[in-house]
Design a protein around this motif. Structure first.
Motif, PDB file in Angstrom:
ATOM      1  N   VAL A 155       0.827  -1.200  -0.141  1.00 27.07           N
ATOM      2  CA  VAL A 155       0.023   0.213   0.017  1.00 27.07           C
ATOM      3  C   VAL A 155       0.980   1.250  -0.028  1.00 27.07           C
ATOM      4  O   VAL A 155       0.490   2.171  -0.731  1.00 27.07           O
ATOM      5  N   ASP A 355       1.587  -4.992  10.012  1.00 22.20           N
ATOM      6  CA  ASP A 355       1.814  -5.482   8.785  1.00 22.20           C
ATOM      7  C   ASP A 355       2.018  -4.283   7.896  1.00 22.20           C
ATOM      8  O   ASP A 355       1.285  -3.388   7.705  1.00 22.20           O
ATOM      9  N   ASP A 357       2.821  -4.302   4.659  1.00 16.90           N
ATOM     10  CA  ASP A 357       2.117  -4.159   3.392  1.00 16.90           C
ATOM     11  C   ASP A 357       0.692  -3.688   3.241  1.00 16.90           C
ATOM     12  O   ASP A 357       0.227  -3.092   2.250  1.00 16.90           O
ATOM     13  N   GLN A 358       0.163  -3.773   4.452  1.00 18.43           N
ATOM     14  CA  GLN A 358      -1.208  -3.535   4.416  1.00 18.43           C
ATOM     15  C   GLN A 358      -1.674  -2.862   5.738  1.00 18.43           C
ATOM     16  O   GLN A 358      -2.191  -3.246   6.683  1.00 18.43           O
ATOM     17  N   ALA A 363      -6.380   1.687   1.506  1.00 19.30           N
ATOM     18  CA  ALA A 363      -6.357   0.866   0.375  1.00 19.30           C
ATOM     19  C   ALA A 363      -5.333   1.365  -0.832  1.00 19.30           C
ATOM     20  O   ALA A 363      -4.960   2.480  -0.639  1.00 19.30           O
ATOM     21  N   LYS A 364      -4.887   0.442  -1.506  1.00 19.01           N
ATOM     22  CA  LYS A 364      -3.986   0.722  -2.423  1.00 19.01           C
ATOM     23  C   LYS A 364      -4.198   1.941  -3.517  1.00 19.01           C
ATOM     24  O   LYS A 364      -3.759   2.747  -3.863  1.00 19.01           O
TER      25      LYS A 364
END
Ligand code: F6R
Length: 369
Positions: A155, A355, A357-358, A363-364
């Motif tokens: 993200v 985390d 990455d998230q 949201a990406k």
């Protein structure tokens, strides 16, 4: 798909040399920048531009703020950088000699899409800097200069950021050539500076690992400050954004010159402050000013982590930690200085068991206004 990395973000941070190299590919001919997509857009159309407005959100907007310094210096055209969502609803002045450059990794950010559509309907020409082939924003633009960072999964944006700055520098050098505002020798020199960036990022990735040692004692820190000046200012903002989104720590970036106009009141013993130090060679006028900012906050107990050019002796007596970056022209330093800040945010998030990455609540791709 992570290929042995602990996270997509770690992988993408490490891929930054290729992200820049691939973005330059096919866009430097006979030693000078020539972007085929811009040649197609038309040298006449480029020569008519009197004002540039860069539209983007988040990290992409910081890429725009960084590139503003170079584009203005090289082309002598005024550049405004605006958050897409602030631009769209305030009846902005748009003339037919205004060029809009949107920046979006995903190419789907609704705020930016709406701003681009609005500007285009008002008569502006639009160029998109985008990392996703065939996305909506490039389809709604007159031309597109793709960044070739490869898919970004984490993200938090990292390799797209350095690719965006590189693409905007390509734009600036292409336009400077068309307008004749930079001499041939300098065009060659700057193209070479760009081509040297991937190897210098590789060195910075190694040097930057030292910040992971800071993560241990900083995990309980409630706030982290970031200072920068000139092109280092948007990098300070980007470092703060990375830390907020990944480690959920209050972080704020300031222009170093602004310190005495308010933020210095925040400094108390133990306060960690990252400082992006301009080069003593390339930024001889502002380097001593930033060093004196460091002295002022150090005297009030701040813990200083300096990102500084290797061999910068002036910073050593005052910094608790120095992360050296390779020598580069002043305008190219941001592409290096951001790397340790990304690594730090990632390390602190990991130290807190989060985390990377998230991150929560994010949201990406933000496809609502
Ligand atoms: C920060 C981050 C966001 C994006 C922003 C724009 O790490 O990822 O701030 O940069 O949402 O996204 P794009 O570039 O896809 O328009």
């Amino acid at each position: 798909e992570k290929g042995g990395w602990s996270s997509f973000m770690a992988k993408e941070v490490a891929e930054q040399p290729e992200a820049v190299a691939n973005t330059l590919l096919g866009r430097i001919t006979d030693g000078v920048v020539e972007v085929p997509e811009l040649t197609e857009f038309g040298d006449d159309a480029l020569a008519r531009i009197r004002r540039i407005v860069i539209l983007a959100c988040g990290t992409a907007a910081y890429a725009g703020q960084t590139a503003k310094y170079a584009i203005e210096k090289w082309t002598r055209i005024p550049v405004d950088v605006e958050l897409s969502h602030e631009f769209r609803y305030r009846d902005p002045v748009i003339t037919d000699d205004t060029l809009i450059i949107s920046i979006s990794q995903s190419g789907e950010t609704m705020d930016t899409l709406m701003a681009v559509k609005y500007a285009r309907e008002a008569g502006a020409k639009t160029i998109s800097v985008c990392n996703t082939q065939g996305a909506t924003i490039p389809r709604e633009s007159d031309a597109v200069v793709y960044t070739h960072a490869g898919p970004e999964v984490a993200v938090a944006s990292t390799k797209a950021f350095v690719a965006q700055i590189s693409a905007l520098y390509l734009f600036g050098l292409h336009l400077a050539r068309v307008k004749g505002t930079v001499s041939h020798d300098e065009l060659v020199h700057f193209a070479q500076q760009l081509q040297d960036v991937p190897a210098k990022i590789a060195v910075t990735l190694e040097n930057g690992k030292a910040v992971t040692e800071l993560a241990g004692w900083m995990a309980d820190t409630r706030a982290v400050l970031f200072l920068g000046r000139n092109v280092g200012f948007p990098i300070a903002m980007e470092g703060a954004l990375k830390l907020k989104e990944l480690a959920y720590i209050h972080a704020e970036g300031f222009a170093a010159g602004e310190l005495k106009h308010g933020p210095i009141a925040l400094i108390e013993p133990g306060q960690p402050v990252f400082v992006v130090v301009p080069s003593p060679r390339g930024s001889a006028q502002i380097h001593p000013k930033v060093i004196s900012n460091i002295q002022e906050i150090r005297a009030r107990g701040a813990r200083i982590i300096a990102i500084a050019e290797q061999g910068d002796a002036a910073v050593l007596p005052y910094a608790d930690t120095v992360i050296p970056i390779p020598l580069a022209d002043a305008l190219f330093e941001p592409l290096l200085a951001v790397v340790p800040l990304q690594i730090f945010a990632m390390a602190l998030a990991s130290a807190k068991g989060l985390d990377v990455d998230q991150p929560r609540n994010l949201a990406k791709s933000v496809t609502v206004e």
